[in-house]
Design an enzyme around this catalytic site. Structure first.
Site, short mmCIF file in Angstrom:
data_model
loop_
_atom_site.label_atom_id
_atom_site.label_comp_id
_atom_site.label_asym_id
_atom_site.label_seq_id
_atom_site.Cartn_x
_atom_site.Cartn_y
_atom_site.Cartn_z
CG HIS A 32 -26.54 -17.14 -0.11
ND1 HIS A 32 -25.85 -16.73 1.00
CD2 HIS A 32 -27.82 -17.28 0.30
CE1 HIS A 32 -26.68 -16.61 2.03
NE2 HIS A 32 -27.89 -16.95 1.62
CE LYS A 52 -27.31 -21.36 2.71
NZ LYS A 52 -27.20 -20.87 4.11
CE1 TYR A 72 -27.10 -16.49 5.82
CE2 TYR A 72 -26.79 -18.59 6.89
CZ TYR A 72 -27.46 -17.81 5.99
OH TYR A 72 -28.49 -18.35 5.26
CG ASP A 90 -27.87 -23.54 6.07
OD1 ASP A 90 -27.63 -24.17 5.03
OD2 ASP A 90 -28.20 -22.33 6.07
P1 NDP Z 1 -36.82 -19.98 10.98
O1 NDP Z 1 -38.04 -20.28 10.22
O2 NDP Z 1 -35.89 -21.09 11.30
O3 NDP Z 1 -37.28 -19.25 12.32
C1 NDP Z 1 -36.37 -18.83 13.30
C2 NDP Z 1 -37.16 -18.05 14.35
O4 NDP Z 1 -38.08 -18.94 14.98
C3 NDP Z 1 -36.27 -17.49 15.45
O5 NDP Z 1 -36.82 -16.22 15.78
C4 NDP Z 1 -36.45 -18.48 16.60
O6 NDP Z 1 -36.31 -17.83 17.83
C5 NDP Z 1 -37.89 -18.93 16.40
N1 NDP Z 1 -38.13 -20.31 16.85
C6 NDP Z 1 -37.35 -21.39 16.64
N2 NDP Z 1 -37.90 -22.49 17.17
C7 NDP Z 1 -39.06 -22.11 17.74
C8 NDP Z 1 -40.07 -22.80 18.45
N3 NDP Z 1 -39.98 -24.12 18.66
N4 NDP Z 1 -41.14 -22.10 18.90
C9 NDP Z 1 -41.23 -20.75 18.68
N5 NDP Z 1 -40.29 -20.04 18.00
C10 NDP Z 1 -39.22 -20.71 17.53
O7 NDP Z 1 -36.07 -18.78 10.23
P2 NDP Z 1 -34.66 -18.50 9.58
O8 NDP Z 1 -34.91 -17.39 8.63
O9 NDP Z 1 -33.60 -18.37 10.60
O10 NDP Z 1 -34.36 -19.79 8.68
C11 NDP Z 1 -33.61 -20.90 9.14
C12 NDP Z 1 -32.24 -20.97 8.45
O11 NDP Z 1 -32.37 -20.99 7.04
C13 NDP Z 1 -31.35 -19.75 8.69
O12 NDP Z 1 -30.84 -19.70 10.01
C14 NDP Z 1 -30.34 -19.93 7.61
O13 NDP Z 1 -29.39 -20.93 7.98
C15 NDP Z 1 -31.21 -20.43 6.46
N6 NDP Z 1 -31.63 -19.34 5.53
C16 NDP Z 1 -31.20 -19.42 4.21
C17 NDP Z 1 -31.55 -18.45 3.29
C18 NDP Z 1 -31.09 -18.58 1.88
O14 NDP Z 1 -31.24 -17.62 1.11
N7 NDP Z 1 -30.53 -19.70 1.47
C19 NDP Z 1 -32.38 -17.28 3.67
C20 NDP Z 1 -32.82 -17.31 5.05
C21 NDP Z 1 -32.45 -18.32 5.92
P3 NDP Z 1 -35.01 -17.99 18.80
O15 NDP Z 1 -33.79 -18.00 17.94
O16 NDP Z 1 -35.12 -16.83 19.70
O17 NDP Z 1 -35.15 -19.29 19.51
#
Ligand code: NDP
Length: 280
Positions: free
Chosen positions: A110, A77, A52, A47
């Site tokens: 988006h 997006k 981004y 995604d």
């Molecule tokens: P998430 O809910 O996926 O959380 C990501 C965070 O969780 C990071 O800090 C990661 O740390 C941590 N994490 C991941 N796995 C674990 C685990 N097993 N245990 C503990 N911590 C964990 O948040 P996002 O906001 O990144 O959402 C995911 C995706 O959604 C985005 O990357 C993007 O592609 C999309 N998105 C879309 C939006 C939209 O408007 N359409 C808006 C926001 C996001 P670390 O990386 O350090 O492992």
């Protein structure tokens, strides 16, 4: 060990992986390596978004990975600044150039940016981009029921996907019902609440303990049992694999309900309400 992810057939006949990899903040060579490691772990849905600034990193990972292109699903997006018809078509072409890919699997608007009010033009452009073969599926993100009704009334074309903020603090009960009524598959962004207090919620921790799983796995399994497609982001291989390992256990209906009951009206992580949020 590589995990096999099931797929859902979308209303346009394409097959979307039931769990994907979020790439927000993964950029450059480090980002490419992280995305390659996700593909190696078994993720097939990547995604991305113009905003981004990592379509190049995603394209690189796709090319350098041994997994055939047709087995991967790349989403990007359209940013709010490009909603006008001609600009939207140019933006899709720009995504192809940036990623170096011949086609994208899914292109989403988006955010609706309803104050600007150009999302109808953006949707018409995506319909045409699909007809021209630039993208295989088209959809939207952060669209509320009224935005969905407007584009469907105007074009007769129903989005295949609506990607929305969705996690137990904001379980989107009504939005999910609306998406389902139209035949739209809901994707969950920030499925782990971007690692906020959710990961330490006692209700979820207790359920996780009783299944011998982590809280992240229980959260992602909850999304799966709601029928939504979570796209968690994790930088390293260990969490990437942990987050994929959710297809070999299940929650009871009571457990799903107890997690959904954590929802609250102001449960959005950053208060980003699509009816007023401006994204360019
Ligand atoms: P998430 O809910 O996926 O959380 C990501 C965070 O969780 C990071 O800090 C990661 O740390 C941590 N994490 C991941 N796995 C674990 C685990 N097993 N245990 C503990 N911590 C964990 O948040 P996002 O906001 O990144 O959402 C995911 C995706 O959604 C985005 O990357 C993007 O592609 C999309 N998105 C879309 C939006 C939209 O408007 N359409 C808006 C926001 C996001 P670390 O990386 O350090 O492992």
């Amino acid at each position: 060990m590589t995990q096999d992810v099931p797929r859902y057939e979308l209303i346009d006949g394409t097959r979307l992986p039931a769990l994907g990899f979020g790439t927000y903040r993964l950029t450059g060579e480090e980002g490419t390596r992280s995305i390659m490691s996700a593909i190696e772990s078994g993720y097939r849905l990547l995604d991305s978004a113009v905003n981004y600034q990592n379509e190049d990193a995603v394209g690189d990972a796709v090319r350098r990975s041994p997994v055939p292109r047709e087995e991967l699903w790349v989403t990007s997006k359209l940013p709010g600044r490009d909603h006008a018809y001609a600009r939207a078509l140019e933006a899709v072409e720009g995504s192809l150039r940036a990623s170096g890919l011949e086609y994208l699997d899914l292109y989403l608007i988006h955010w609706p940016n309803p104050i600007e009010g150009l999302y109808l033009q953006a949707w018409r452009a995506l319909v045409d981009a699909r007809e021209r073969g630039l993208v295989r599926s088209i959809g939207v993100s952060n669209f509320l029921p009224e935005h969905l009704d407007r584009i469907v009334e105007d074009t007769g074309v129903v989005p295949s996907v609506n990607q929305v903020e969705l996690h137990p603090y904001f379980p989107q009960v009504e939005q999910r019902a609306k998406d389902a009524e139209l035949g739209i598959r809901t994707e969950s962004w920030s499925p782990l609440g971007r690692a906020n207090a959710l990961l330490g919620e006692p209700v979820i921790e207790n359920i996780a303990r009783s299944h011998g799983r982590t809280t992240a796995q229980v959260l992602l399994r909850w999304h799966h049992q709601l029928g939504t497609v979570p796209i968690p982001k994790a930088s390293g291989p260990q969490r990437q694999r942990e987050n994929l390992s959710i297809f070999d256990f299940s929650l009871s209906d009571e457990e799903v309900e107890a997690i959904t009951a954590l929802g609250r009206a102001d449960g959005r992580n950053k208060g980003q309400d699509p009816s007023v949020h401006q994204e360019f």
